[in-house]
Design an enzyme around this catalytic site. Structure first.
Site, PDB file in Angstrom:
ATOM      1  N   GLY A  20     -11.676  -5.290  -1.432  1.00 42.30           N
ATOM      2  CA  GLY A  20     -12.273  -3.901  -1.712  1.00 42.30           C
ATOM      3  C   GLY A  20     -11.481  -3.573  -2.629  1.00 42.30           C
ATOM      4  N   GLY A  22      -9.198   0.151  -3.992  1.00 42.63           N
ATOM      5  CA  GLY A  22      -8.321   1.341  -3.047  1.00 42.63           C
ATOM      6  C   GLY A  22      -8.096   2.380  -4.749  1.00 42.63           C
ATOM      7  N   GLY A  23      -7.569   2.896  -4.643  1.00 41.36           N
ATOM      8  CA  GLY A  23      -6.801   4.379  -5.426  1.00 41.36           C
ATOM      9  C   GLY A  23      -5.329   3.629  -5.878  1.00 41.36           C
ATOM     10  N   MET A  24      -5.043   2.723  -5.304  1.00 40.67           N
ATOM     11  CA  MET A  24      -3.349   1.989  -6.301  1.00 40.67           C
ATOM     12  C   MET A  24      -3.577   0.543  -5.943  1.00 40.67           C
ATOM     13  SD  MET A  24      -0.813   4.469  -3.908  1.00 40.67           S
ATOM     14  CE  MET A  24      -0.848   4.217  -2.933  1.00 40.67           C
ATOM     15  N   LYS A  42      -2.949  -8.532  -1.376  1.00 35.57           N
ATOM     16  CA  LYS A  42      -2.878  -7.055  -2.041  1.00 35.57           C
ATOM     17  C   LYS A  42      -2.503  -6.958  -3.119  1.00 35.57           C
ATOM     18  CE  LYS A  42      -2.726  -2.144   0.709  1.00 35.57           C
ATOM     19  NZ  LYS A  42      -2.041  -1.931   2.014  1.00 35.57           N
ATOM     20  N   ASP A 136      -0.912   5.884  10.274  1.00 34.78           N
ATOM     21  CA  ASP A 136      -2.428   6.054   9.843  1.00 34.78           C
ATOM     22  C   ASP A 136      -2.651   5.689  10.425  1.00 34.78           C
ATOM     23  OD1 ASP A 136      -4.202   7.180   7.548  1.00 34.78           O
ATOM     24  OD2 ASP A 136      -4.013   5.353   6.324  1.00 34.78           O
TER      25      ASP A 136
END
Length: 177
Positions: A20, A22-24, A42, A136
Site C-alpha cells: 500500500g 500512504g501520504g507519507m 513500513k 485511530d
C-alpha cells in the site's frame, strides 16, 4: 532486480511487493531471509525525511510497536534509521481488515463482532496500562488473523501520556473523523 534491506539485528529482508501507499510512506510485503517468514516493512518516503516532525512521529511509532507485547496488537520486529531512509519491520497478518469484512458482508455476525470488540478492548486496556492512547481506532486498522484473532495496527497517531514532549499541535485533530 530484488531489493534487500539489512536490519539492525543482522536480519535481511527481501522486498516482494508493495502492499500500500500512504501520504507519507509505502508499505511492503517482504521475506525475512533469516527467520524465513513474511513481514511487513513500513517506510517513509524519501521526500518526507526532511520533515523532522514526521520523522520523529515515525520513530515514536516504531519504538512503541517494538516494545509492545500483546496478542491483539501487531508485533514489531526491527527498526532502521538513516539520514535519507528509515523503516519499521512488523508482523505480517495474513487476514482481512474489519473494514473489508463489512464491505463484503454488509454486517458482521454478532458473535464475531463481540469477539472483535472484546479483543480490541483488551488491547486498549494493555495500551492504557502502558500510558498510551491509540487515537485511530477504526475498522481499517483492525485485522483478523487466520486464527480469528483481532489485531490492532497503525500506531502512527499513538499518544504517549508519560512524555512532556508533544508531537501534535494543540487544537488540531488527527486520525479519521
Amino acid at each position: 532486480l530484488a531489493t534487500v534491506l539489512l536490519g539492525s539485528q543482522g536480519n535481511s529482508y527481501l522486498i516482494e511487493r508493495v502492499l500500500g501507499h500512504g501520504g507519507m510512506g509505502i508499505t511492503y510485503l517482504a521475506l525475512d531471509q533469516t527467520a524465513r517468514t513474511n513481514v511487513v516493512i513500513k517506510t517513509l518516503k524519501p521526500e518526507i525525511m526532511s520533515d523532522l516532525k514526521v520523522v520523529m512521529r515515525f520513530m515514536q511509532e516504531a519504538h512503541t510497536i517494538l516494545k509492545l507485547q500483546h496478542p491483539n496488537l501487531v508485533q514489531g520486529y526491527d527498526f532502521y534509521q538513516g539520514k535519507a531512509f528509515c523503516y519499521l519491520v512488523m508482523e505480517f497478518i495474513d487476514g482481512k481488515s474489519v473494514e473489508k469484512m463489512i464491505e463484503e458482508e454488509g454486517c458482521l455476525d454478532p458473535l464475531i463482532a463481540t469477539q472483535i470488540v472484546s479483543g480490541i478492548a483488551q488491547a486498549l486496556m494493555y495500551l492504557e496500562e502502558h500510558r498510551m492512547v491509540h487515537r485511530d481506532i477504526k475498522p481499517a486498522n483492525i485485522i483478523i488473523s487466520p486464527g480469528g484473532v483481532p489485531k490492532l495496527v497503525d500506531f502512527g497517531l499513538v499518544k504517549l501520556n508519560d512524555r512532556g514532549c508533544n508531537l501534535t499541535t494543540p487544537r488540531i485533530i488527527l486520525g479519521t473523523p
